[in-house]
Design a protein around this motif. Structure first.
Motif, mmCIF file in Angstrom:
data_model
loop_
_atom_site.group_PDB
_atom_site.id
_atom_site.type_symbol
_atom_site.label_atom_id
_atom_site.label_comp_id
_atom_site.label_asym_id
_atom_site.label_seq_id
_atom_site.Cartn_x
_atom_site.Cartn_y
_atom_site.Cartn_z
ATOM 1 N N ASN A 52 0.950 -1.117 0.420
ATOM 2 C CA ASN A 52 0.059 -0.461 0.113
ATOM 3 C C ASN A 52 0.837 1.331 -0.219
ATOM 4 O OD1 ASN A 52 -1.236 2.588 0.591
ATOM 5 N ND2 ASN A 52 -3.293 0.771 2.432
ATOM 6 N N LYS A 53 0.764 1.901 -0.996
ATOM 7 C CA LYS A 53 1.765 2.986 -1.669
ATOM 8 C C LYS A 53 1.310 4.169 -0.445
ATOM 9 C CE LYS A 53 4.461 5.318 -4.846
ATOM 10 N NZ LYS A 53 5.100 6.141 -3.348
ATOM 11 N N GLU A 54 0.299 4.017 -0.177
ATOM 12 C CA GLU A 54 -0.171 5.424 0.626
ATOM 13 C C GLU A 54 0.381 5.583 2.826
ATOM 14 O OE1 GLU A 54 -4.718 7.574 1.579
ATOM 15 O OE2 GLU A 54 -3.941 6.107 -0.673
ATOM 16 N N PHE A 55 0.140 3.750 2.532
ATOM 17 C CA PHE A 55 0.680 3.762 3.500
ATOM 18 C C PHE A 55 2.300 3.770 3.911
ATOM 19 C CE2 PHE A 55 2.349 0.491 7.175
ATOM 20 C CZ PHE A 55 1.471 1.531 8.488
ATOM 21 N N MET A 56 3.436 3.992 2.691
ATOM 22 C CA MET A 56 4.675 3.959 2.633
ATOM 23 C C MET A 56 4.998 4.757 3.130
ATOM 24 S SD MET A 56 7.331 1.897 2.410
ATOM 25 C CE MET A 56 8.030 0.938 1.092
ATOM 26 N N ASN A 57 3.724 6.160 2.348
ATOM 27 C CA ASN A 57 4.600 7.358 1.930
ATOM 28 C C ASN A 57 4.145 8.015 3.955
ATOM 29 O OD1 ASN A 57 4.863 7.990 -0.168
ATOM 30 N ND2 ASN A 57 2.922 8.572 -0.813
ATOM 31 N N TYR A 58 3.342 7.659 4.661
ATOM 32 C CA TYR A 58 3.106 7.542 6.088
ATOM 33 C C TYR A 58 4.250 7.213 6.675
ATOM 34 C CZ TYR A 58 -2.154 7.490 5.260
ATOM 35 O OH TYR A 58 -3.715 7.145 4.601
ATOM 36 N N LEU A 59 5.155 6.037 6.387
ATOM 37 C CA LEU A 59 6.369 5.709 7.355
ATOM 38 C C LEU A 59 6.935 6.492 7.203
ATOM 39 C CD1 LEU A 59 5.597 2.114 7.526
ATOM 40 C CD2 LEU A 59 4.996 3.394 8.771
ATOM 41 N N GLN A 60 7.170 7.623 5.825
ATOM 42 C CA GLN A 60 8.620 8.281 5.269
ATOM 43 C C GLN A 60 8.849 9.020 5.742
ATOM 44 O OE1 GLN A 60 7.756 8.135 0.878
ATOM 45 N NE2 GLN A 60 9.416 6.156 1.070
ATOM 46 N N LYS A 61 7.607 9.756 6.651
ATOM 47 C CA LYS A 61 7.159 11.117 7.782
ATOM 48 C C LYS A 61 7.955 10.105 9.200
ATOM 49 C CE LYS A 61 4.346 14.226 7.291
ATOM 50 N NZ LYS A 61 3.086 15.083 7.029
ATOM 51 N N ALA A 62 7.936 9.260 8.744
ATOM 52 C CA ALA A 62 8.391 8.994 11.097
ATOM 53 C C ALA A 62 9.933 9.323 11.086
ATOM 54 C CB ALA A 62 8.593 7.471 11.110
ATOM 55 N N ASP A 63 10.457 9.431 12.001
ATOM 56 C CA ASP A 63 11.709 9.978 12.290
ATOM 57 C C ASP A 63 12.487 8.352 12.657
ATOM 58 O OD1 ASP A 63 11.316 12.932 12.531
ATOM 59 O OD2 ASP A 63 9.810 12.387 13.756
ATOM 60 N N PHE A 64 11.801 7.832 13.362
ATOM 61 C CA PHE A 64 12.119 6.364 13.771
ATOM 62 C C PHE A 64 11.223 5.287 13.068
ATOM 63 C CE2 PHE A 64 14.003 9.869 16.616
ATOM 64 C CZ PHE A 64 15.266 9.779 16.253
ATOM 65 N N ILE A 65 11.299 4.041 12.576
ATOM 66 C CA ILE A 65 10.937 2.865 12.680
ATOM 67 C C ILE A 65 11.480 1.636 13.520
ATOM 68 C CG2 ILE A 65 9.790 1.394 11.199
ATOM 69 C CD1 ILE A 65 10.456 3.487 9.324
ATOM 70 N N THR A 66 10.968 1.331 14.742
ATOM 71 C CA THR A 66 12.136 0.871 15.722
ATOM 72 C C THR A 66 11.367 -0.800 14.493
ATOM 73 O OG1 THR A 66 10.456 0.756 17.345
ATOM 74 C CG2 THR A 66 11.764 2.012 17.678
ATOM 75 N N PRO A 67 12.501 -1.846 15.956
ATOM 76 C CA PRO A 67 12.592 -2.979 15.344
ATOM 77 C C PRO A 67 10.953 -4.218 16.275
ATOM 78 C CG PRO A 67 14.024 -2.983 16.023
ATOM 79 C CD PRO A 67 13.845 -1.501 16.376
ATOM 80 N N ASP A 68 10.299 -3.617 15.978
ATOM 81 C CA ASP A 68 9.167 -4.593 17.856
ATOM 82 C C ASP A 68 8.937 -5.831 17.253
ATOM 83 O OD1 ASP A 68 7.004 -4.709 19.284
ATOM 84 O OD2 ASP A 68 5.250 -4.090 18.093
ATOM 85 N N GLY A 69 8.703 -6.868 16.239
ATOM 86 C CA GLY A 69 9.130 -8.058 16.168
ATOM 87 C C GLY A 69 10.173 -8.638 15.727
ATOM 88 N N ILE A 70 9.690 -10.015 16.795
ATOM 89 C CA ILE A 70 11.424 -10.856 16.162
ATOM 90 C C ILE A 70 11.481 -11.190 14.562
ATOM 91 C CG2 ILE A 70 10.026 -12.897 16.765
ATOM 92 C CD1 ILE A 70 13.252 -12.369 17.597
ATOM 93 N N GLY A 71 10.286 -10.799 14.009
ATOM 94 C CA GLY A 71 10.412 -11.271 12.572
ATOM 95 C C GLY A 71 11.484 -10.034 11.632
ATOM 96 N N ILE A 72 11.246 -9.149 11.980
ATOM 97 C CA ILE A 72 12.032 -7.712 11.460
ATOM 98 C C ILE A 72 14.137 -8.115 12.217
ATOM 99 C CG2 ILE A 72 12.574 -5.166 12.060
ATOM 100 C CD1 ILE A 72 10.022 -6.025 10.864
ATOM 101 N N VAL A 73 13.888 -8.383 13.195
ATOM 102 C CA VAL A 73 15.471 -8.937 13.357
ATOM 103 C C VAL A 73 16.117 -10.334 12.846
ATOM 104 C CG1 VAL A 73 16.428 -9.108 15.916
ATOM 105 C CG2 VAL A 73 14.584 -7.919 16.134
#
Ligand code: UDP
Length: 244
Positions: A52-73
Protein backbone atom coordinates in the motif's frame (compact mmCIF):
# COMPACT_ATOMS: atom_id res chain seq x y z
CA UNK A 1 15.22 10.22 8.58
CA UNK A 2 17.98 11.81 10.69
CA UNK A 3 21.65 10.86 10.91
CA UNK A 4 21.07 7.55 12.61
CA UNK A 5 21.88 4.11 11.32
CA UNK A 6 19.06 2.24 9.65
CA UNK A 7 18.74 -1.22 8.17
CA UNK A 8 16.36 -1.37 5.21
CA UNK A 9 13.96 -4.31 5.34
CA UNK A 10 11.92 -4.53 2.14
CA UNK A 11 12.29 -0.79 1.65
CA UNK A 12 11.41 0.15 5.23
CA UNK A 13 14.33 1.75 7.16
CA UNK A 14 14.53 0.10 10.58
CA UNK A 15 16.48 1.85 13.33
CA UNK A 16 19.66 0.05 14.42
CA UNK A 17 19.38 0.41 18.18
CA UNK A 18 18.91 -1.29 21.50
CA UNK A 19 15.86 -0.43 23.58
CA UNK A 20 18.02 1.31 26.17
CA UNK A 21 19.75 3.52 23.60
CA UNK A 22 16.43 4.29 22.01
CA UNK A 23 14.97 5.53 25.30
CA UNK A 24 18.08 7.74 25.77
CA UNK A 25 17.64 9.09 22.25
CA UNK A 26 14.00 9.94 22.90
CA UNK A 27 14.89 11.52 26.23
CA UNK A 28 17.33 13.84 24.45
CA UNK A 29 14.65 14.79 21.95
CA UNK A 30 12.13 15.54 24.70
CA UNK A 31 14.66 17.82 26.36
CA UNK A 32 15.31 19.60 23.05
CA UNK A 33 11.54 19.70 22.33
CA UNK A 34 12.18 18.02 18.99
CA UNK A 35 8.98 16.81 17.44
CA UNK A 36 9.24 13.09 16.79
CA UNK A 37 7.16 10.43 15.04
CA UNK A 38 7.83 6.84 16.12
CA UNK A 39 6.58 3.76 14.29
CA UNK A 40 7.03 0.29 15.74
CA UNK A 41 7.37 -2.20 12.90
CA UNK A 42 6.57 -5.88 12.72
CA UNK A 43 6.40 -8.00 9.54
CA UNK A 44 2.71 -7.14 9.08
CA UNK A 45 3.56 -3.42 8.97
CA UNK A 46 6.42 -3.92 6.53
CA UNK A 47 4.18 -6.01 4.24
CA UNK A 48 1.42 -3.42 4.49
CA UNK A 49 3.90 -0.76 3.37
CA UNK A 50 4.96 -2.92 0.43
CA UNK A 51 1.39 -3.45 -0.67
CA UNK A 52 0.00 0.00 0.00
CA UNK A 53 1.84 3.04 -1.35
CA UNK A 54 -0.14 5.43 0.79
CA UNK A 55 0.89 3.59 3.94
CA UNK A 56 4.54 3.65 2.79
CA UNK A 57 4.17 7.44 2.44
CA UNK A 58 2.99 7.67 6.06
CA UNK A 59 6.02 5.69 7.20
CA UNK A 60 8.32 7.98 5.26
CA UNK A 61 7.34 10.80 7.59
CA UNK A 62 8.51 8.84 10.63
CA UNK A 63 11.69 9.88 12.41
CA UNK A 64 12.28 6.40 13.79
CA UNK A 65 10.94 2.99 12.85
CA UNK A 66 11.86 0.48 15.53
CA UNK A 67 12.03 -3.33 15.26
CA UNK A 68 8.96 -4.36 17.24
CA UNK A 69 8.66 -7.92 15.95
CA UNK A 70 11.16 -10.77 16.14
CA UNK A 71 10.52 -11.31 12.40
CA UNK A 72 12.18 -7.96 11.69
CA UNK A 73 15.29 -8.88 13.71
CA UNK A 74 15.48 -12.29 11.99
CA UNK A 75 15.12 -10.68 8.56
CA UNK A 76 18.00 -8.29 9.33
CA UNK A 77 20.18 -11.31 10.12
CA UNK A 78 19.23 -13.08 6.89
CA UNK A 79 20.22 -9.91 5.04
CA UNK A 80 23.59 -9.84 6.89
CA UNK A 81 22.84 -6.51 8.53
CA UNK A 82 21.90 -7.72 12.01
CA UNK A 83 19.84 -5.49 14.26
CA UNK A 84 20.99 -5.81 17.88
CA UNK A 85 17.66 -6.76 19.44
CA UNK A 86 13.90 -6.52 19.39
CA UNK A 87 12.55 -3.21 20.65
CA UNK A 88 8.98 -4.17 21.57
CA UNK A 89 6.51 -1.29 21.33
CA UNK A 90 4.78 -2.32 24.54
CA UNK A 91 8.02 -2.31 26.57
CA UNK A 92 9.15 0.92 24.95
CA UNK A 93 5.90 2.59 25.92
CA UNK A 94 6.30 1.41 29.52
CA UNK A 95 9.90 2.64 29.64
CA UNK A 96 8.77 6.00 28.30
CA UNK A 97 6.07 6.16 30.98
CA UNK A 98 8.76 5.47 33.60
CA UNK A 99 10.92 8.19 32.03
CA UNK A 100 7.93 10.56 32.16
CA UNK A 101 7.46 9.66 35.81
CA UNK A 102 11.09 10.40 36.69
CA UNK A 103 11.02 13.73 34.89
CA UNK A 104 7.45 14.87 35.56
CA UNK A 105 6.70 14.89 31.85
CA UNK A 106 3.26 15.63 30.46
CA UNK A 107 1.50 12.82 28.65
CA UNK A 108 -1.59 12.52 26.41
CA UNK A 109 -3.33 9.23 25.55
CA UNK A 110 -5.32 8.89 22.33
CA UNK A 111 -7.02 5.64 21.39
CA UNK A 112 -8.78 2.45 22.42
CA UNK A 113 -12.30 2.02 23.81
CA UNK A 114 -13.46 4.40 26.55
CA UNK A 115 -13.50 1.67 29.26
CA UNK A 116 -9.94 0.67 28.33
CA UNK A 117 -8.82 4.29 28.36
CA UNK A 118 -10.38 4.89 31.80
CA UNK A 119 -8.66 1.80 33.12
CA UNK A 120 -5.35 2.87 31.55
CA UNK A 121 -5.55 6.32 33.17
CA UNK A 122 -6.27 4.77 36.54
CA UNK A 123 -3.45 2.21 36.35
CA UNK A 124 -0.80 4.54 34.95
CA UNK A 125 -1.86 7.30 37.36
CA UNK A 126 -1.16 4.88 40.20
CA UNK A 127 2.04 3.35 38.81
CA UNK A 128 3.57 6.59 37.55
CA UNK A 129 2.30 9.20 40.03
CA UNK A 130 4.83 11.89 39.08
CA UNK A 131 3.89 11.75 35.41
CA UNK A 132 1.19 14.25 34.45
CA UNK A 133 -1.66 12.88 32.35
CA UNK A 134 -2.77 16.14 30.77
CA UNK A 135 -5.45 14.70 28.49
CA UNK A 136 -6.94 11.65 26.85
CA UNK A 137 -9.50 10.69 24.24
CA UNK A 138 -10.83 7.33 23.13
CA UNK A 139 -9.98 6.08 19.65
CA UNK A 140 -13.45 6.22 18.18
CA UNK A 141 -13.93 9.79 17.01
CA UNK A 142 -14.81 11.74 13.90
CA UNK A 143 -11.59 12.58 12.04
CA UNK A 144 -13.21 15.76 10.69
CA UNK A 145 -13.73 17.08 14.21
CA UNK A 146 -10.76 19.27 15.19
CA UNK A 147 -11.37 19.11 18.96
CA UNK A 148 -8.61 16.57 19.72
CA UNK A 149 -6.18 18.41 17.50
CA UNK A 150 -6.85 21.73 19.23
CA UNK A 151 -6.59 20.12 22.63
CA UNK A 152 -3.15 18.68 21.88
CA UNK A 153 -2.06 21.98 20.31
CA UNK A 154 -3.00 23.85 23.47
CA UNK A 155 -1.76 21.32 26.00
CA UNK A 156 1.61 20.75 24.25
CA UNK A 157 2.26 17.36 25.91
CA UNK A 158 5.79 15.94 25.89
CA UNK A 159 4.57 12.49 24.89
CA UNK A 160 1.48 11.50 22.92
CA UNK A 161 0.69 7.78 22.75
CA UNK A 162 -1.69 6.83 19.95
CA UNK A 163 -3.42 3.45 20.04
CA UNK A 164 -5.63 3.23 16.97
CA UNK A 165 -3.95 0.12 15.51
CA UNK A 166 -2.09 0.08 12.18
CA UNK A 167 -2.55 1.68 9.67
CA UNK A 168 -4.90 4.19 11.37
CA UNK A 169 -2.44 5.44 13.98
CA UNK A 170 0.35 6.02 11.43
CA UNK A 171 -2.13 7.77 9.15
CA UNK A 172 -3.38 10.00 11.97
CA UNK A 173 0.12 10.97 13.08
CA UNK A 174 1.49 11.60 9.60
CA UNK A 175 -1.52 13.69 8.63
CA UNK A 176 -1.49 15.84 11.77
CA UNK A 177 2.06 16.07 13.10
CA UNK A 178 2.84 19.20 11.08
CA UNK A 179 0.20 21.05 13.08
CA UNK A 180 1.93 20.55 16.42
CA UNK A 181 4.89 22.46 17.84
CA UNK A 182 6.42 19.67 19.90
CA UNK A 183 5.85 16.19 21.25
CA UNK A 184 6.91 12.59 20.85
CA UNK A 185 4.13 10.91 18.84
CA UNK A 186 4.19 7.14 19.08
CA UNK A 187 1.79 4.61 17.57
CA UNK A 188 1.34 1.84 20.13
CA UNK A 189 -1.29 -0.50 18.64
CA UNK A 190 -2.92 -2.67 21.28
CA UNK A 191 -0.72 -1.45 24.17
CA UNK A 192 -3.52 0.43 25.97
CA UNK A 193 -5.48 -2.85 26.05
CA UNK A 194 -2.31 -4.57 27.30
CA UNK A 195 -1.72 -2.13 30.17
CA UNK A 196 -5.44 -2.08 31.05
CA UNK A 197 -5.28 -5.88 31.26
CA UNK A 198 -7.98 -6.41 28.59
CA UNK A 199 -5.61 -8.37 26.37
CA UNK A 200 -3.05 -10.18 28.55
CA UNK A 201 0.58 -10.00 27.50
CA UNK A 202 2.30 -13.30 26.74
CA UNK A 203 4.01 -14.86 29.78
CA UNK A 204 7.75 -14.21 29.85
CA UNK A 205 8.67 -17.69 28.66
CA UNK A 206 6.69 -17.15 25.43
CA UNK A 207 8.46 -13.82 24.98
CA UNK A 208 11.87 -15.43 25.56
CA UNK A 209 11.09 -18.16 23.04
CA UNK A 210 10.13 -15.45 20.55
CA UNK A 211 6.65 -16.84 20.11
CA UNK A 212 4.74 -13.91 21.55
CA UNK A 213 2.97 -13.58 18.19
CA UNK A 214 1.59 -17.13 18.64
CA UNK A 215 0.23 -16.22 22.08
CA UNK A 216 -1.50 -13.18 20.60
CA UNK A 217 -3.04 -15.43 17.97
CA UNK A 218 -4.48 -17.71 20.68
CA UNK A 219 -5.82 -14.68 22.55
CA UNK A 220 -7.32 -13.05 19.47
CA UNK A 221 -7.96 -15.75 16.86
CA UNK A 222 -9.45 -13.12 14.54
CA UNK A 223 -5.87 -12.00 13.92
CA UNK A 224 -5.04 -15.09 11.84
CA UNK A 225 -5.83 -13.37 8.53
CA UNK A 226 -3.42 -10.56 9.29
CA UNK A 227 -0.80 -13.08 10.29
CA UNK A 228 -0.79 -14.56 6.80
CA UNK A 229 1.48 -11.61 6.09
CA UNK A 230 4.26 -13.32 8.07
CA UNK A 231 5.04 -16.22 5.64
CA UNK A 232 4.76 -13.76 2.74
CA UNK A 233 7.22 -11.50 4.53
CA UNK A 234 9.70 -14.37 4.98
CA UNK A 235 9.49 -15.30 1.29
CA UNK A 236 9.97 -11.71 0.21
CA UNK A 237 13.00 -11.16 2.45
CA UNK A 238 14.62 -14.33 1.09
CA UNK A 239 13.84 -13.07 -2.40
CA UNK A 240 15.68 -9.83 -1.53
CA UNK A 241 18.62 -11.85 -0.18
CA UNK A 242 18.86 -14.05 -3.29
CA UNK A 243 18.64 -11.03 -5.64
CA UNK A 244 21.73 -9.60 -3.95
N1 UDP B 1 -8.79 1.22 17.91
C1 UDP B 1 -9.21 2.53 18.06
N2 UDP B 1 -9.91 3.11 17.05
C2 UDP B 1 -10.19 2.46 15.89
C3 UDP B 1 -9.73 1.14 15.75
C4 UDP B 1 -9.02 0.55 16.78
O1 UDP B 1 -8.96 3.15 19.09
O2 UDP B 1 -10.82 3.07 15.02
C5 UDP B 1 -8.02 0.63 19.02
C6 UDP B 1 -8.55 -0.68 19.54
O3 UDP B 1 -9.57 -0.45 20.49
C7 UDP B 1 -7.29 -1.26 20.15
C8 UDP B 1 -6.19 -0.76 19.21
O4 UDP B 1 -6.75 0.34 18.52
O5 UDP B 1 -7.08 -0.70 21.42
C9 UDP B 1 -5.82 -1.74 18.12
O6 UDP B 1 -5.11 -2.73 18.61
P1 UDP B 1 -4.53 -3.86 17.66
O7 UDP B 1 -4.07 -4.93 18.55
O8 UDP B 1 -5.49 -4.19 16.57
O9 UDP B 1 -3.34 -3.06 16.98
P2 UDP B 1 -1.96 -3.63 16.43
O10 UDP B 1 -1.12 -3.84 17.65
O11 UDP B 1 -2.27 -4.87 15.70
O12 UDP B 1 -1.50 -2.49 15.54
Amino acid sequence: MKSVQNVPILGVPILHTTKENFIDLIHERIKLEKKTFIVTANPEIVMMANENKEFMNYLQKADFITPDGIGIVKASKWLNKPLPERVPGFDTMKDLLALANRNHYRVYFLGARQEVLDQLIQITGREYPEMKIVGAHNGFFDWQDSQILEEIQQLKPDLIFIALGAPKQEQWISQHIDQFEKGIFMGVGGSFDGIAGVVPRAPEIWQKLNIEWLYRLFQQPSRWKRMLAIPQFVLKVWGQKIKR
